[in-house]
Motif scaffolding. Structure first.
Motif, PDB file in Angstrom:
ATOM      1  N   ARG A 124       0.829  -1.218   0.000  1.00 32.97           N
ATOM      2  CA  ARG A 124       0.000   0.000   0.000  1.00 32.97           C
ATOM      3  C   ARG A 124       0.856   1.256   0.000  1.00 32.97           C
ATOM      4  O   ARG A 124       0.550   2.235  -0.688  1.00 32.97           O
ATOM      5  CB  ARG A 124      -0.928  -0.012   1.218  1.00 32.97           C
ATOM      6  N   LYS A 149      -5.984  -0.977  -7.064  1.00 28.02           N
ATOM      7  CA  LYS A 149      -7.438  -1.179  -7.167  1.00 28.02           C
ATOM      8  C   LYS A 149      -7.780  -2.342  -6.223  1.00 28.02           C
ATOM      9  O   LYS A 149      -7.880  -3.482  -6.634  1.00 28.02           O
ATOM     10  CB  LYS A 149      -7.837  -1.521  -8.609  1.00 28.02           C
ATOM     11  N   GLU A 150      -7.965  -2.001  -4.962  1.00 33.95           N
ATOM     12  CA  GLU A 150      -8.128  -3.049  -3.955  1.00 33.95           C
ATOM     13  C   GLU A 150      -9.459  -3.771  -4.079  1.00 33.95           C
ATOM     14  O   GLU A 150     -10.486  -3.168  -4.397  1.00 33.95           O
ATOM     15  CB  GLU A 150      -7.982  -2.464  -2.549  1.00 33.95           C
ATOM     16  N   ASN A 151      -9.398  -5.082  -3.819  1.00 30.71           N
ATOM     17  CA  ASN A 151     -10.601  -5.902  -3.742  1.00 30.71           C
ATOM     18  C   ASN A 151     -10.335  -7.033  -2.749  1.00 30.71           C
ATOM     19  O   ASN A 151      -9.253  -7.114  -2.154  1.00 30.71           O
ATOM     20  CB  ASN A 151     -10.991  -6.452  -5.130  1.00 30.71           C
ATOM     21  N   ASP A 152     -11.309  -7.891  -2.562  1.00 28.27           N
ATOM     22  CA  ASP A 152     -11.199  -8.943  -1.546  1.00 28.27           C
ATOM     23  C   ASP A 152     -10.107  -9.962  -1.860  1.00 28.27           C
ATOM     24  O   ASP A 152      -9.654 -10.671  -0.964  1.00 28.27           O
ATOM     25  CB  ASP A 152     -12.546  -9.681  -1.397  1.00 28.27           C
ATOM     26  N   GLN A 153      -9.707 -10.068  -3.113  1.00 32.80           N
ATOM     27  CA  GLN A 153      -8.730 -11.071  -3.524  1.00 32.80           C
ATOM     28  C   GLN A 153      -7.302 -10.536  -3.639  1.00 32.80           C
ATOM     29  O   GLN A 153      -6.362 -11.326  -3.771  1.00 32.80           O
ATOM     30  CB  GLN A 153      -9.141 -11.657  -4.885  1.00 32.80           C
ATOM     31  N   LEU A 154      -7.146  -9.222  -3.572  1.00 33.12           N
ATOM     32  CA  LEU A 154      -5.846  -8.624  -3.877  1.00 33.12           C
ATOM     33  C   LEU A 154      -4.733  -9.123  -2.949  1.00 33.12           C
ATOM     34  O   LEU A 154      -3.611  -9.386  -3.404  1.00 33.12           O
ATOM     35  CB  LEU A 154      -5.934  -7.097  -3.798  1.00 33.12           C
ATOM     36  N   SER A 210      -4.894 -11.895  -1.013  1.00 31.19           N
ATOM     37  CA  SER A 210      -5.220 -13.265  -0.606  1.00 31.19           C
ATOM     38  C   SER A 210      -4.119 -14.276  -0.917  1.00 31.19           C
ATOM     39  O   SER A 210      -4.239 -15.448  -0.557  1.00 31.19           O
ATOM     40  CB  SER A 210      -6.516 -13.711  -1.301  1.00 31.19           C
ATOM     41  N   TRP A 235      -1.360 -13.138 -10.460  1.00 35.66           N
ATOM     42  CA  TRP A 235      -2.020 -12.707 -11.692  1.00 35.66           C
ATOM     43  C   TRP A 235      -1.009 -12.585 -12.839  1.00 35.66           C
ATOM     44  O   TRP A 235       0.197 -12.465 -12.606  1.00 35.66           O
ATOM     45  CB  TRP A 235      -2.678 -11.338 -11.478  1.00 35.66           C
ATOM     46  N   GLN A 292      -3.391  -8.760 -16.098  1.00 37.49           N
ATOM     47  CA  GLN A 292      -4.327  -8.610 -14.998  1.00 37.49           C
ATOM     48  C   GLN A 292      -3.764  -7.690 -13.914  1.00 37.49           C
ATOM     49  O   GLN A 292      -4.495  -6.876 -13.339  1.00 37.49           O
ATOM     50  CB  GLN A 292      -4.638  -9.986 -14.393  1.00 37.49           C
ATOM     51  N   LEU A 342      -5.164  -4.181 -11.950  1.00 31.95           N
ATOM     52  CA  LEU A 342      -5.300  -4.086 -10.489  1.00 31.95           C
ATOM     53  C   LEU A 342      -4.391  -3.014  -9.882  1.00 31.95           C
ATOM     54  O   LEU A 342      -4.442  -2.766  -8.673  1.00 31.95           O
ATOM     55  CB  LEU A 342      -4.961  -5.441  -9.854  1.00 31.95           C
TER      56      LEU A 342
END
Length: 343
Positions: free
Chosen positions: A257, A265-270, A272, A276, A280, A284
């Motif tokens: 971060r 582009k944060e998401n629940d899988q970033l 995890s 990619w 991809q 992100l």
């Protein structure tokens, strides 16, 4: 004994007796045999001397060969690792390689990488520093050392930008290093990410029971045998270790971060642990563009000449590694150690 008579002729004195005919014949018959014996002895001695000379020559040859071999071996052991062309003629892009697993005993270890980075930053004609990365990750400590040093060197040399270029793979600990760069590039098919932490080992308790092997372990300190692979797992130890993993994971996330900022582009899988492709990863915000090291040097830095500052292992060490001498010890470590890795 001979003397001279009154007429000046040689003769035999009163106390002397002339040799008899029998003695003369005996001497004549023995002389050729004795001469043959002496000739044989002489030949034997000469032959032995010749063999000794040959032996000395071969001894000198092999001693010289051994000396040359040992000298060359010592040279290979003592010769300093290559650090690239520190005084390259003309402007260039400085390259530092991060290849293979990141660990203290691997080519991509913090000491060598940091030394190469310092050389690259201090080179007055280096217009930028390019990290060429091809690594699946490794030790969070080694990766952290390198990340911290990049940040420090950027502070000392604010006019010199750092670019990370991922080739085949830049995952986990390798990506931990990459986020210290000002910009990250990769190929569209590169593997990027894997922001997670893993620690693994083996358990042998069932096998030991089948073999009838009894585990005997003596410790001082109730947790000294923490996660012993030859003892059954204890829920308390597993929970404690999981907390260590979670803490290390959060440190990783914070570095990503901080390095990427609002580009993520944060998401629940970033975070995890997924990996990619470069294409991809660009969507992100994990990287800034698609391209190779030469593309970045030519089009982004504006200086297509590249000089490698990486520290390379000595030829002798490389030969030993190629022969697989360290395979046994590496296998033993893999079997009995639970090592924390960014992967």
């Amino acid at each position: 004994m001979s003397d001279w008579d009154n007429d000046g002729k040689a003769g035999w004195g009163a106390e002397s007796t002339p040799p008899s005919k029998q003695d003369s014949e005996a001497g004549d018959s023995q002389a050729p045999e004795e001469r043959r014996d002496w000739k044989l002895i002489e030949k034997l001695v000469l032959s032995m001397q010749s063999e000794q000379r040959k032996s000395r020559r071969w001894g000198i040859f092999f001693k010289s060969l051994t000396f040359i071999y040992l000298f060359a071996l010592l040279f290979l052991l003592k010769v300093p690792v290559e650090s690239g062309l520190k005084a390259a003629a003309g402007p260039h892009t400085a390259v530092v390689e991060i290849n293979g697993p990141i660990a203290a005993d691997e080519e991509a270890n913090a000491d060598d990488v940091i030394a190469a980075l310092r050389d690259a930053f201090e080179a007055t004609e280096a217009k930028a520093v390019l990290l060429r990365i091809n690594s699946p990750g490794g030790s969070p400590v080694q990766a952290g050392y390198i990340n911290d040093e990049i940040e420090r060197l950027k502070g000392e040399h604010p006019d010199k930008k750092v670019y990370a270029v991922i080739s085949d793979i830049g995952a986990s600990g390798a990506y931990y290093i990459a986020v210290a760069a000002d910009e990250i590039y990769a190929d569209k098919a590169s593997l990027v990410g894997s922001i997670g932490v893993v620690a693994g080992g083996f358990g042998f308790t069932g096998l030991m029971d089948k073999l009838g092997v009894e585990r005997r372990l003596y410790t001082a300190g109730k947790n000294k045998a923490f996660l012993d692979p030859f003892s059954p797992e204890k829920p308390g130890e597993v929970a404690f270790w999981q907390n260590v993993l979670e803490t290390t994971h959060q440190q990783f996330i914070e570095q990503v971060r901080e390095g990427r900022g609002d580009r993520l582009k944060e998401n629940d899988q970033l975070f995890s642990g997924l990996v990619w492709t470069g294409e991809q990863a660009l969507g992100l915000g994990l990287i800034d563009g698609l391209g190779s090291a030469r593309y970045v040097a030519r089009e982004v830095v504006g200086e297509k000449k590249m000089v490698d500052y990486s520290r390379k292992p000595s030829p002798f060490k490389q030969l030993v590694d190629d022969l697989g001498v360290s395979v046994g010890s590496g296998l033993a470590q893999a079997l009995v150690q639970s090592r924390l890795e960014l992967r």
